[in-house]
Write a protein that holds these residues in place. Structure first.
Motif, short mmCIF file in Angstrom:
data_model
loop_
_atom_site.label_atom_id
_atom_site.label_comp_id
_atom_site.label_asym_id
_atom_site.label_seq_id
_atom_site.Cartn_x
_atom_site.Cartn_y
_atom_site.Cartn_z
N MET A 160 0.85 -1.18 0.00
CA MET A 160 0.00 0.00 0.00
C MET A 160 0.89 1.24 0.00
O MET A 160 1.92 1.27 0.66
CB MET A 160 -0.92 -0.01 1.23
N GLU A 161 0.46 2.25 -0.71
CA GLU A 161 1.19 3.51 -0.78
C GLU A 161 0.28 4.66 -0.37
O GLU A 161 -0.90 4.69 -0.69
CB GLU A 161 1.72 3.75 -2.19
N ILE A 162 0.86 5.62 0.34
CA ILE A 162 0.16 6.84 0.72
C ILE A 162 1.03 8.01 0.28
O ILE A 162 2.21 8.08 0.64
CB ILE A 162 -0.10 6.89 2.24
N PHE A 163 0.45 8.91 -0.50
CA PHE A 163 1.17 10.06 -1.05
C PHE A 163 2.41 9.63 -1.82
O PHE A 163 3.42 10.32 -1.84
CB PHE A 163 1.56 11.05 0.06
N GLY A 164 2.34 8.48 -2.45
CA GLY A 164 3.44 7.99 -3.27
C GLY A 164 4.56 7.32 -2.50
O GLY A 164 5.58 6.96 -3.08
N TYR A 165 4.40 7.16 -1.18
CA TYR A 165 5.42 6.50 -0.36
C TYR A 165 4.89 5.17 0.16
O TYR A 165 3.72 5.08 0.55
CB TYR A 165 5.81 7.38 0.84
N PRO A 166 5.72 4.14 0.23
CA PRO A 166 5.27 2.88 0.82
C PRO A 166 4.90 3.07 2.28
O PRO A 166 5.50 3.89 2.99
CB PRO A 166 6.48 1.95 0.68
N ILE A 167 3.92 2.32 2.74
CA ILE A 167 3.42 2.46 4.12
C ILE A 167 4.51 2.16 5.15
O ILE A 167 4.55 2.77 6.21
CB ILE A 167 2.15 1.58 4.34
N GLN A 168 5.44 1.23 4.80
CA GLN A 168 6.54 0.92 5.73
C GLN A 168 7.41 2.17 5.96
O GLN A 168 7.86 2.42 7.08
CB GLN A 168 7.45 -0.20 5.19
N THR A 169 7.64 2.94 4.92
CA THR A 169 8.45 4.16 5.04
C THR A 169 7.74 5.18 5.92
O THR A 169 8.38 5.87 6.73
CB THR A 169 8.71 4.75 3.64
N ILE A 170 6.44 5.27 5.78
CA ILE A 170 5.67 6.21 6.61
C ILE A 170 5.70 5.79 8.07
O ILE A 170 5.92 6.62 8.96
CB ILE A 170 4.22 6.34 6.08
N TYR A 171 5.50 4.48 8.33
CA TYR A 171 5.60 3.99 9.70
C TYR A 171 6.97 4.28 10.29
O TYR A 171 7.10 4.74 11.44
CB TYR A 171 5.34 2.48 9.77
#
Length: 182
Positions: free
Chosen positions: A1-12
């Motif tokens: 899953m991506e949010i704002f073009g970033y992978p969710i793992q990166t956001i976490y």
């Protein structure tokens, strides 16, 4: 899953790092924000940052280890984070904030206390007295109030404190009890 073009793992991971840095800054400079927790217990910075750390850490780990959908990982992480933050508040933060006994003392609070001489006090010099209390032991330099020698092991009464040095006199429990007998 991506949010704002970033992978969710990166956001976490970004939320985890930012929350960790913020909680470190809060530990160092938290006195400025102490009033925020009094306004509303839900706006307590410690609890908010702890919630974000638990949420992002568990979300990051679940994303790496499991193949569950990201929405369910977010829900599970949020529930787990809420439970851990509640436990942190109830069992650690509330008891710490309501602790009555303090290790701090002032020179004025030592007046009238009874201690034991651990280093003999000469006529015109310094010795050392140990005062025991519920919160610990305090060893302080002492001089004799009447400029008389006080031997090691003798119980003393703190009469005054000047410049951090106790002024003491020998304390005789029997004489005190006999004086106030009926």
């Amino acid at each position: 899953m991506e949010i704002f073009g970033y992978p969710i793992q990166t956001i976490y991971l970004a939320i985890l790092i930012i929350s960790g840095v913020l909680i470190l800054f809060y530990m160092l400079f938290g006195d400025f924000l102490d009033g925020v927790g009094d306004v509303s217990p839900f706006l307590n910075p410690t609890l908010l940052l702890a919630f974000l750390i638990f949420l992002s850490a568990s979300g990051y780990i679940f994303e790496l280890v499991t193949s569950i959908q990201s929405v369910w990982i977010l829900v599970i992480s949020a529930i787990g984070s809420f439970i851990l933050t509640t436990l942190l508040n109830v069992f650690i933060l509330v008891p710490l904030s309501s602790a009555e006994e303090s290790l701090a003392y002032t020179d004025e609070s030592l007046k009238g206390r009874i201690g034991t001489v651990i280093i003999p006090v000469p006529n015109d010099g310094y010795g050392e007295v140990l005062i025991e209390s519920n919160s610990g032991r305090i060893a302080k330099s002492a001089i004799s109030f009447h400029q008389s020698e006080i031997l090691e092991g003798v119980k003393v009464l703190v009469v005054d404190v000047k410049q951090g040095v106790l002024q003491v006199i020998p304390y005789d429990e029997k004489a005190v009890y006999q004086k106030y007998e009926l």
